[in-house]
Each structure stands twice: as C-alpha cells, then as structure tokens.
Write a protein that holds these residues in place. Sequence first.
Motif, PDB file in Angstrom:
ATOM      1  N   UNK A 147       9.105 -15.972  20.146  1.00  0.00           N
ATOM      2  CA  UNK A 147       8.010 -16.868  19.755  1.00  0.00           C
ATOM      3  C   UNK A 147       6.808 -16.709  20.685  1.00  0.00           C
ATOM      4  N   UNK A 148       7.045 -16.659  21.987  1.00  0.00           N
ATOM      5  CA  UNK A 148       5.949 -16.550  22.945  1.00  0.00           C
ATOM      6  C   UNK A 148       5.183 -15.240  22.766  1.00  0.00           C
ATOM      7  N   UNK A 149       5.901 -14.171  22.501  1.00  0.00           N
ATOM      8  CA  UNK A 149       5.240 -12.873  22.296  1.00  0.00           C
ATOM      9  C   UNK A 149       4.423 -12.884  21.013  1.00  0.00           C
ATOM     10  N   UNK A 150       4.909 -13.614  20.016  1.00  0.00           N
ATOM     11  CA  UNK A 150       4.171 -13.741  18.760  1.00  0.00           C
ATOM     12  C   UNK A 150       2.923 -14.602  18.960  1.00  0.00           C
ATOM     13  N   UNK A 151       3.054 -15.639  19.797  1.00  0.00           N
ATOM     14  CA  UNK A 151       1.922 -16.532  20.066  1.00  0.00           C
ATOM     15  C   UNK A 151       0.829 -15.816  20.852  1.00  0.00           C
ATOM     16  N   UNK A 152       1.243 -14.968  21.782  1.00  0.00           N
ATOM     17  CA  UNK A 152       0.270 -14.246  22.599  1.00  0.00           C
ATOM     18  C   UNK A 152       0.858 -12.886  22.998  1.00  0.00           C
ATOM     19  N   UNK A 153       0.510 -11.825  22.250  1.00  0.00           N
ATOM     20  CA  UNK A 153       1.065 -10.488  22.503  1.00  0.00           C
ATOM     21  C   UNK A 153       0.819  -9.965  23.915  1.00  0.00           C
ATOM     22  N   UNK A 154      -0.231 -10.465  24.586  1.00  0.00           N
ATOM     23  CA  UNK A 154      -0.552  -9.948  25.921  1.00  0.00           C
ATOM     24  C   UNK A 154       0.370 -10.489  27.013  1.00  0.00           C
TER      25      UNK A 154
END
Length: 234
Positions: free
Chosen positions: A46-53
Amino acid sequence: MQPALFLIPVTLGDTPLNRVIPAWNREVILEIKHFIVENVRTARRFLKKAEPSLVIDELTFYELNKHTSPEQAAGYLQPLAAGMPVGVISEAGCPAVADPGADVVALAQRKNYTVVPLVGPSSILLSVMGSGFNGQSFAFHGYLPIDGAERTAMIKKLEQRIYTEHQTQLFIETPYRNNKLAEELIRTCKPSTRLCIASNLTCDDEYIKTKGVKEWAGKLPDLSKKPTIFLLYK
C-alpha cells in the motif's frame, strides 16, 4: 511533523487510491518512518502504491495482531516518546474500526499521546449510507457465530432489535460463506424485514441493493469470495 499516532486508511479493494484516499494522506505518509500494521507485506504494498518514491527498506514495521502482547504493543509507541510520528495501517479500510488497531489507539490515549484519524473509506459507513436504513442508530456486530443454531438465534435476536429499538443491524461473514449466510437470512427473517447487501464497496464491481427478504428469495447475487456487509432493518 507533530509526534502523533496517525490512523491511515487504505483502500477496500483493488481501487485506485485517488478515488478514495485524500492527497493529504500521502503528505502525512511521507513524514512517517515507523508503522504499526496488521500485515507487513500488504502494508508495504500500500505504501509503495501511495508513493512510489518511498524507500520501503528505510521504514520500520511493527506487526499488530491477536498474538501481539500488551507489552509488545506498548513498545510500538516508543518512537512517539522520542518525538517521532507513528502510522497505523489496517488490512482494509479504516484502522481501529473492527480492527486490532483499536488496542494500540487505546494505549496511546492512556499515555496522552495525540491521535490523528485520517479520512478514508469505511465499509461500515458506506453501507449504511447506501442502504436507505436508519443512519441515526445502527450497530455493527462483526462476525455471527459459526455454530448453526447459535447463528440462527443471533439473527432472530438482531431482527427483533430493528423492530423494538428501530436500530439498523450490520454484520459480516467470511467471504466464502457469504452465500450460505444470505440464504439463511431469507429462511430465518420475516418476509417484510428489509435486507441490504453491500459487496465490494468502492471497487469496479461494487454492489449495494436493498429489498424485502421475500423479494430476495431466488434472486440472490453470487457473493462468494467478495467482502460483503449485510444490513437488516424494518
């Protein structure tokens, strides 16, 4: 950022974040390095989807579930004591609502830490909104008993409450048993009692429909493996 416990909602299914999660939540996530989560793998996704960077390996995750001891949960709040914010992430929807996150929120309140709930999707509220039932008074009961006789007795008890207390009754079932529960509701409830079925809320195949129990007979949708909330009202 203030050293607060941030309750971070996630999507209810494979839904684009910008449809259900405010942009402000992403700004908060970027400031947090410590997360209390129900499942590390899905939280990381979820976190990677929210902010790929985001560099996920630079974050610290603490897993919170039914096996977590009170002592462990208290330790998860140590970053707050050091002046750092902490995020709480559930498996789906809003943390601490029908979710083990409530335990760590209670600890934070007792320790007088600031708690900040962020805006996001709640299947409970969305189903009440879309049902046409009483939104002034409603009760969510989670899972009904597994035992057949106990489950039937509970259904009758909840149905009685909609007539005596004028209160909407909500409950869920393990997705693979949804169809069986829907059929039991039709067999058990009065024909005039209204049943709302809310399934896969916010997803592309979202389904939410209210009918009298008698009208549902022989016309139930296939709810197998789909997260679903059942609501009863008069």
